[in-house]
Design an enzyme around this catalytic site. Structure first.
Site, PDB file in Angstrom:
ATOM      1  N   CYS A  38       0.801  -1.232   0.000  1.00  0.00           N
ATOM      2  CA  CYS A  38       0.000   0.000   0.000  1.00  0.00           C
ATOM      3  C   CYS A  38       0.832   1.279   0.000  1.00  0.00           C
ATOM      4  O   CYS A  38       0.751   2.071  -0.939  1.00  0.00           O
ATOM      5  CB  CYS A  38      -0.949   0.003   1.198  1.00  0.00           C
ATOM      6  SG  CYS A  38      -2.231  -1.257   1.112  1.00  0.00           S
ATOM      7  N   LYS A  56       3.145   2.143  -3.120  1.00  0.00           N
ATOM      8  CA  LYS A  56       2.334   2.307  -4.332  1.00  0.00           C
ATOM      9  C   LYS A  56       1.431   3.532  -4.241  1.00  0.00           C
ATOM     10  O   LYS A  56       1.311   4.317  -5.190  1.00  0.00           O
ATOM     11  CB  LYS A  56       1.494   1.038  -4.528  1.00  0.00           C
ATOM     12  CG  LYS A  56       0.458   1.105  -5.632  1.00  0.00           C
ATOM     13  CD  LYS A  56      -0.239  -0.235  -5.810  1.00  0.00           C
ATOM     14  CE  LYS A  56      -1.158  -0.578  -4.657  1.00  0.00           C
ATOM     15  NZ  LYS A  56      -2.386   0.245  -4.642  1.00  0.00           N
ATOM     16  N   LYS A  75       6.495  -6.705   7.100  1.00  0.00           N
ATOM     17  CA  LYS A  75       5.978  -6.649   8.461  1.00  0.00           C
ATOM     18  C   LYS A  75       5.655  -8.070   8.896  1.00  0.00           C
ATOM     19  O   LYS A  75       5.603  -8.987   8.061  1.00  0.00           O
ATOM     20  CB  LYS A  75       4.716  -5.765   8.538  1.00  0.00           C
ATOM     21  CG  LYS A  75       3.537  -6.305   7.748  1.00  0.00           C
ATOM     22  CD  LYS A  75       2.322  -5.389   7.845  1.00  0.00           C
ATOM     23  CE  LYS A  75       1.710  -5.405   9.218  1.00  0.00           C
ATOM     24  NZ  LYS A  75       0.425  -4.668   9.268  1.00  0.00           N
TER      25      LYS A  75
END
Length: 433
Positions: free
Chosen positions: A263, A266, A324
């Protein structure tokens, strides 16, 4: 209500399974027959905690199904969600909307009257207008509405985020479409989740603005961490001190090696492109993108510095590869730039990750993947903690140290305290402390 989800990737699959769990009749449609076959066999295409059981429960209850037949799947639907990929386009960084527009063309001939077409994919401002134009041009007499409904799901916590959201954003000026969206999300009203109705363009921008702001918070605290190292301050104290201010808040103020994932990289690039195209530059976001890109390689140099400034012929063990924990997503992970920096300096890299090694091996073929943190550290001159997986929070430090040739530990997530690491015989360096 009957819902079709076009695209069974991360957003489509999680959203579809959660809608089905609310009691709706959901079909997830995808062109990839292999993926659909796997889903019908309860084999998940992504790693997301709890997703396999959620899918199985709702498939068994006959509320959730998977298909490659778009036309049949759209029959009788109250809403069709477009949840296909919008990756960064090569060359200019803008979102690639080809999959969104292709889906729009296909559903134009297949949806029933009074169907709500919902863009769930992250799309630049004005995309809903173009989707509406495509459908209207293909089917001029059809009554339909195009609605923006951005997702705000964190990988690794997506199911909880969907079922207990901070807010639900719906962009439309069509009242009957609002009522359909209210009915779809009504189960969440028991949790008092606020539903925010806006214009379609405002809804599209909310998603990008939110991600850009969070990326800014991450980048800000990372730069404060660098300053803390120069001044002899502790970034964790600074983070707590500013995060207790309720105007700022504590979330996304954890110093580390930079943001990555599907996310933030981009979406910040797409926002930059949109701003440039409309002659309204967003200088802060430009600086965030540049600083984050530079930071990832700087973390590789930090590891080299822990090796005495020369990595040639030395072995480095990386613990964690995904961007993550609780995901197998390697997209724009900081580990990629860190590995490349180490390899460029002549180091050998061995690594371990609880879920990401299969994906990582495709991107980083030079890295030796191992079956445990201790195997990665065998004979290493330095070990670096890159992703804060729970499995790395309580390592047997004596065992780790005895496996190594060197004594350097670089903690890029500030998981440990210096006194416990140094007591185990390590030379310890962390972020901003």
């Amino acid at each position: 209500m009957k819902i079709a989800m076009i695209g069974s990737g991360y957003v489509g699959l999680v959203s579809g399974a959660c809608f089905a769990d609310f009691g709706h009749d959901v079909v997830c449609v995808d062109k990839d027959a292999r993926k659909i076959d796997q889903l019908n066999a309860n084999i998940m295409p992504i790693f997301e905690p709890g997703l396999d059981m959620l899918v199985k429960t709702n498939v068994d209850a006959k509320r959730l199904s998977f298909s490659t037949d778009l036309k049949a799947s759209l029959k009788g639907c109250d809403a069709v969600f477009i949840a296909v990929g919008t990756p960064s386009r090569r060359g200019d960084g803008h979102a690639d909307l080809s999959y969104v527009y292709a889906a729009s063309e296909e559903l134009a001939a297949a949806i029933d009257p009074k169907t709500v077409v919902v863009t769930k994919s992250t799309v630049p401002v004005g995309t809903g207008d173009e989707v509406e134009r495509i459908i209207r041009e293909a089917n001029p007499t059809l009554e339909f509405a195009v609605v923006s409904n951005p997702e705000f799901l964190r990988e690794g916590a997506a199911i909880g985020d969907f079922k207990r959201p901070d807010r639900i954003v719906v962009g439309t000026d069509v009242e009957w479409a609002r009522e359909t969206m209210r009915a779809i999300y009504r189960p969440l009203f028991l949790n008092e989740s606020p539903i925010l109705f806006t214009s379609r363009r405002s809804s599209e921008l909310i998603k990008y603005a939110a991600n850009a702001f969070l990326a800014t918070k991450i980048t800000f605290i990372n730069e404060m961490a660098d300053l803390c190292e120069k001044l002899g301050a502790n970034v964790q104290d600074v983070s707590r001190g500013i995060g207790l201010d309720n105007r700022i808040g504590s979330k996304f103020l954890h110093a580390g090696p930079g943001y990555g994932g599907s996310c933030f990289p981009k979406d910040t690039l797409a926002l930059l492109k949109t701003a440039q195209d409309n002659d309204s530059p967003v200088r802060i976001v430009e600086a965030v993108v540049q600083a984050n890109d530079l930071r990832k390689r700087a973390m590789g140099r930090k590891i080299i510095a822990a090796l005495g400034g020369d990595a040639r012929g030395k072995k480095v063990a990386l613990l964690g590869l995904t961007f993550k924990p609780n995901t197998d997503d390697m997209r724009d992970a900081p580990s990629i730039a860190i590995v490349q920096t180490l390899l460029d300096a002549g180091a050998q890299v061995h690594a371990h990750d609880p879920e990401g090694m299969e994906e990582a091996s495709k991107i980083l073929p030079e890295v030796v993947m191992t079956d445990s943190a201790y195997a990665a550290a065998e004979g290493a001159d330095a070990v670096a903690l890159v992703t804060e997986w729970d499995a790395y929070r309580a390592l047997d430090l004596a065992k780790l140290r005895s496996a190594m040739n060197g004594d350097a530990m670089v903690d890029l997530r500030n998981i440990y305290r210096s006194n416990e690491i140094e007591a185990a015989g390590f030379r310890y360096s962390s972020i901003g402390r």
